[in-house]
Design an enzyme around this catalytic site. Structure first.
Site, PDB file in Angstrom:
ATOM      1  N   SER A  14      -4.437 -10.731 -12.297  1.00 38.17           N
ATOM      2  CA  SER A  14      -3.906 -10.403 -10.971  1.00 38.17           C
ATOM      3  C   SER A  14      -4.171  -8.915 -10.701  1.00 38.17           C
ATOM      4  O   SER A  14      -4.737  -8.224 -11.555  1.00 38.17           O
ATOM      5  CB  SER A  14      -2.413 -10.726 -10.899  1.00 38.17           C
ATOM      6  N   SER A  15      -3.771  -8.434  -9.564  1.00 37.32           N
ATOM      7  CA  SER A  15      -3.991  -7.033  -9.158  1.00 37.32           C
ATOM      8  C   SER A  15      -5.465  -6.658  -9.116  1.00 37.32           C
ATOM      9  O   SER A  15      -5.851  -5.547  -9.470  1.00 37.32           O
ATOM     10  CB  SER A  15      -3.260  -6.043 -10.083  1.00 37.32           C
ATOM     11  N   GLY A  19      -6.521  -8.550  -1.843  1.00 38.11           N
ATOM     12  CA  GLY A  19      -6.043  -8.263  -0.488  1.00 38.11           C
ATOM     13  C   GLY A  19      -6.945  -7.243   0.196  1.00 38.11           C
ATOM     14  O   GLY A  19      -7.258  -7.353   1.385  1.00 38.11           O
ATOM     15  N   ILE A  20      -7.381  -6.256  -0.567  1.00 39.96           N
ATOM     16  CA  ILE A  20      -8.262  -5.227  -0.005  1.00 39.96           C
ATOM     17  C   ILE A  20      -9.644  -5.826   0.255  1.00 39.96           C
ATOM     18  O   ILE A  20     -10.285  -5.534   1.259  1.00 39.96           O
ATOM     19  CB  ILE A  20      -8.377  -4.009  -0.967  1.00 39.96           C
ATOM     20  N   ASP A  72       0.582  -7.707   1.469  1.00 37.10           N
ATOM     21  CA  ASP A  72      -0.834  -7.819   1.826  1.00 37.10           C
ATOM     22  C   ASP A  72      -1.042  -7.897   3.337  1.00 37.10           C
ATOM     23  O   ASP A  72      -2.071  -7.466   3.843  1.00 37.10           O
ATOM     24  CB  ASP A  72      -1.471  -9.048   1.161  1.00 37.10           C
ATOM     25  N   THR A 193     -15.356 -14.397 -16.154  1.00 32.39           N
ATOM     26  CA  THR A 193     -15.746 -14.887 -14.822  1.00 32.39           C
ATOM     27  C   THR A 193     -16.265 -16.319 -14.928  1.00 32.39           C
ATOM     28  O   THR A 193     -15.899 -17.190 -14.134  1.00 32.39           O
ATOM     29  CB  THR A 193     -16.829 -13.968 -14.213  1.00 32.39           C
ATOM     30  N   CYS A 382      15.319   3.994   9.245  1.00 37.57           N
ATOM     31  CA  CYS A 382      16.296   2.912   9.108  1.00 37.57           C
ATOM     32  C   CYS A 382      17.523   3.384   8.313  1.00 37.57           C
ATOM     33  O   CYS A 382      18.373   4.083   8.857  1.00 37.57           O
ATOM     34  CB  CYS A 382      15.606   1.687   8.492  1.00 37.57           C
ATOM     35  N   ARG A 463      20.634  -4.766   9.168  1.00 35.27           N
ATOM     36  CA  ARG A 463      21.826  -5.553   9.446  1.00 35.27           C
ATOM     37  C   ARG A 463      22.917  -4.669  10.042  1.00 35.27           C
ATOM     38  O   ARG A 463      23.862  -5.122  10.642  1.00 35.27           O
ATOM     39  CB  ARG A 463      22.313  -6.175   8.132  1.00 35.27           C
ATOM     40  N   HIS A 508      11.204   0.887  11.897  1.00 36.07           N
ATOM     41  CA  HIS A 508      10.279   1.309  10.832  1.00 36.07           C
ATOM     42  C   HIS A 508       8.929   1.685  11.446  1.00 36.07           C
ATOM     43  O   HIS A 508       8.059   0.810  11.605  1.00 36.07           O
ATOM     44  CB  HIS A 508      10.068   0.158   9.844  1.00 36.07           C
ATOM     45  N   GLU A 510       6.498   3.046  10.151  1.00 34.98           N
ATOM     46  CA  GLU A 510       5.375   2.936   9.209  1.00 34.98           C
ATOM     47  C   GLU A 510       4.566   1.658   9.405  1.00 34.98           C
ATOM     48  O   GLU A 510       3.384   1.600   9.065  1.00 34.98           O
ATOM     49  CB  GLU A 510       5.866   3.021   7.747  1.00 34.98           C
TER      50      GLU A 510
HETATM   51  N1  GLN Z   1      20.768  -1.361   4.712  1.00 30.09           N
HETATM   52  C1  GLN Z   1      20.616  -0.978   6.069  1.00 30.09           C
HETATM   53  C2  GLN Z   1      20.856  -2.134   7.014  1.00 30.09           C
HETATM   54  O1  GLN Z   1      20.793  -3.276   6.627  1.00 30.09           O
HETATM   55  C3  GLN Z   1      19.244  -0.389   6.318  1.00 30.09           C
HETATM   56  C4  GLN Z   1      18.122  -1.379   6.167  1.00 30.09           C
HETATM   57  C5  GLN Z   1      16.771  -0.715   6.044  1.00 30.09           C
HETATM   58  O2  GLN Z   1      16.651   0.462   5.758  1.00 30.09           O
HETATM   59  N2  GLN Z   1      15.723  -1.495   6.216  1.00 30.09           N
HETATM   60  O3  GLN Z   1      21.087  -1.933   8.160  1.00 30.09           O
END
Ligand code: GLN
Length: 539
Positions: A14-15, A19-20, A72, A193, A382, A463, A508, A510
């Site tokens: 694996s690895s 995916g790349i 991935d 292989t 977050c 959450r 997020h 990112e």
């Molecule tokens: N634990 C926090 C929440 O559930 C932040 C979640 C996170 O950083 N993705 O709201």
């Protein structure tokens, strides 16, 4: 045109970077004007990776439509510069769940339910559903795991059947393997292989192409040997050397004729590959000079995969400034008020990423306080935003008892509280606030300046939320809520003035960063960090 399928399998270990590889092939086909989509089929029994520990699985990647998926999918989206959907990530758990639901509903009309055909049919349905949802000319499907695993057998059987049903010129099998180099003998070995391909053949799958991962270049005679023993033409054997710059892989595969071969075998009418913008970017990536020091303060820093998209987003932003990013991975549970300077003294920027649970949260708050007071650029994501607001309540507003209901459901000042619609005891899987929600940016704010527009959509996975009943006290104390969800009024971004860069988001950012299109918040953060020279830092 109906969709054609490329199935990517892996063998030996694996690895391997499957995916790349799959992403590189996606990039190449897309560069020829082919409408593609990508899909990951994971053999484990969890319905999705959302309930798995980062130690088991690394990051959970969230799609715009709110699926918690394999990391991935993050590679795919970044490399092919395309949003994927919930149909693009399935697991054995998800497949079995559908089969069980159908069985309980009586859909099978009394049949005895078996792996073949019921489970395999469900897998094929899901692959075709993904193709249909994407309206793709080519769907690249990566099968997780390694050939020979018990768990992946139904997936392999399903793709074998797909060749029978879809036909030769609509299916393409590409197998990734490792050619190990034995230092003592100074030799590379093709036997693993050969064995791995034999195993595939026993399952009824004859690969059309083999991709050999290797540390050292392989000779013509080794390629010929693999071609002969594995029953694959020589032009179907490709090498994927360990690359100094991983982004070179698609270019090297293109030079070997991979996309030409796939296009011909699948009878695709295509343009020539247009890789000019990718090439220009890779060249500028290689020309980066100097590094920006970023401290990433997290709970799982020994496992870099847990923050894969964050790391990628930093790298993309750095590259657009012509700079490397040097990340110090700092374990939050080690940080205290006394030692924070020794850990963060060199940082030009401090990032607190998403997270769950109380362990290490005190250390993260120390890092945030340090960034706020010493005027070091800070980006909170977050959980990082939630802790920034608790830190602000405790040390600026003066509410010692401020806390998150995540740590203490009965706390006196729940600055961070359970989201409406969530309640204690809710099922864990797939029940957070997930995926895209819009965010209205405040006129004149840093966030608005960075995004350059009034409304943005970003992805979520949480959450808990900032408790809006405390909004006024925070604003009176100088906190700016610069991003608000227009429907729920939920706080999406907070920031501070009189600071080089102090900004945190509930979403997020990112997940939407791409090599050629860094996310604006990351770009702003990295630019601010770049502008901080160590001697300018306030003592
Ligand atoms: N634990 C926090 C929440 O559930 C932040 C979640 C996170 O950083 N993705 O709201």
């Amino acid at each position: 045109m109906s969709t054609k399928y490329v199935f990517v399998t892996g063998g030996v270990v694996s690895s391997l970077g499957k995916g790349i590889f799959a992403s590189s092939l996606g990039l190449l086909l897309k560069s020829r004007g082919i409408k593609i989509s990508m899909m990951k089929l994971d053999p484990y029994l969890n319905v999705d990776p959302g309930t798995m520990s980062p130690y088991q699985h690394g990051e959970v990647f969230v799609t715009a439509d709110g699926a918690e998926t394999d990391l991935d999918l993050g590679h795919y989206e970044r490399w092919i510069d395309q949003n994927l959907t919930k149909e693009c990530s399935i697991t054995s758990g998800k497949v079995y769940m559908s089969v069980m639901d159908k069985e309980r509903r009586g859909d099978y009309l009394g049949a005895c339910i078996q792996v073949i055909p019921h489970v395999t049919d469900e897998i094929k349905n899901k692959i075709r559903e993904a193709a249909k949802a994407a309206k793709a000319d080519v769907l690249i499907c990566e099968i997780g795991g390694t050939v020979g695993d018990i768990e992946s057998l139904p997936f392999l059987e399903a793709i074998r059947e797909m060749r029978l049903e879809e036909g030769m010129d609509s299916t393409f099998f590409v197998h990734n393997t490792l050619v190990p180099y034995l230092r003592a003998a100074d030799e590379t070995k093709t036997k693993p292989t050969q064995h791995s391909v034999k195993e595939l053949q026993e399952l009824g799958i004859q690969p059309d192409a083999i991709v050999l991962r290797s540390e050292v270049p392989l000779s013509e005679s080794q390629i010929a040997k693999i071609s002969l023993f594995c029953n694959v033409p020589k032009y179907g054997v490709f090498t994927a050397l360990d690359e100094k710059v991983v982004y070179d892989l698609p270019l090297h595969l293109h030079e070997q004729g991979l996309d030409d071969y796939v296009a011909k075998r699948l009878n695709l009418v295509t343009n020539e590959a247009n890789l000019s913008s990718w090439k220009t970017w890779v060249n500028s990536f290689k020309d980066r000079e100097g590094a920006i020091e970023i401290a990433l303060v997290g709970k799982y820093v020994e496992l870099k995969d847990a923050y894969l998209s964050v790391k990628s987003a930093l790298v993309h932003a750095g590259a657009s400034l012509g700079k490397n990013i040097h990340i110090s991975w700092i374990k939050s549970s080690l940080l205290t008020q006394e030692n924070v300077d020794s850990y963060l003294g060199k940082a030009q920027g401090i990032l607190v990423p998403g997270g769950f649970g109380e362990r290490g949260s005190e250390g993260k708050k120390e890092a945030i306080r340090y960034a706020r007071e010493r005027k070091i650029p800070f980006l909170g994501i977050c959980f990082g935003m939630q802790l920034a607001l608790i830190e602000y309540a405790q040390h600026v507003i003066g509410w010692k008892e401020a806390d998150s209901a995540e740590f203490d459901p009965h706390c006196e000042k729940p600055v961070i509280d359970l989201l409406r619609g969530q309640y204690d005891g809710i099922e864990l899987g797939g029940t957070m606030r997930l995926g895209n929600y819009s965010c209205l940016l405040k006129e004149g704010s840093l966030a608005r300046k960075l995004y350059g527009k009034e409304i943005v959509e970003e992805r979520h996975r949480h959450r808990y939320e900032f408790n809006s009943r405390f909004r006024k006290e925070f604003e009176d104390a100088g906190m700016i809520f610069s991003g608000i969800n227009p429907d729920s009024q939920l706080v999406e971004i907070c920031e501070l003035e009189n600071h080089p860069f102090f900004l945190a988001s509930q979403f997020h950012p990112e997940f939407t960063s791409r090599p050629l299109k860094p996310n604006p918040l990351f770009l702003g953060f990295v630019e601010a960090a770049n502008a901080i020279s160590l001697k300018n830092k306030v003592a």
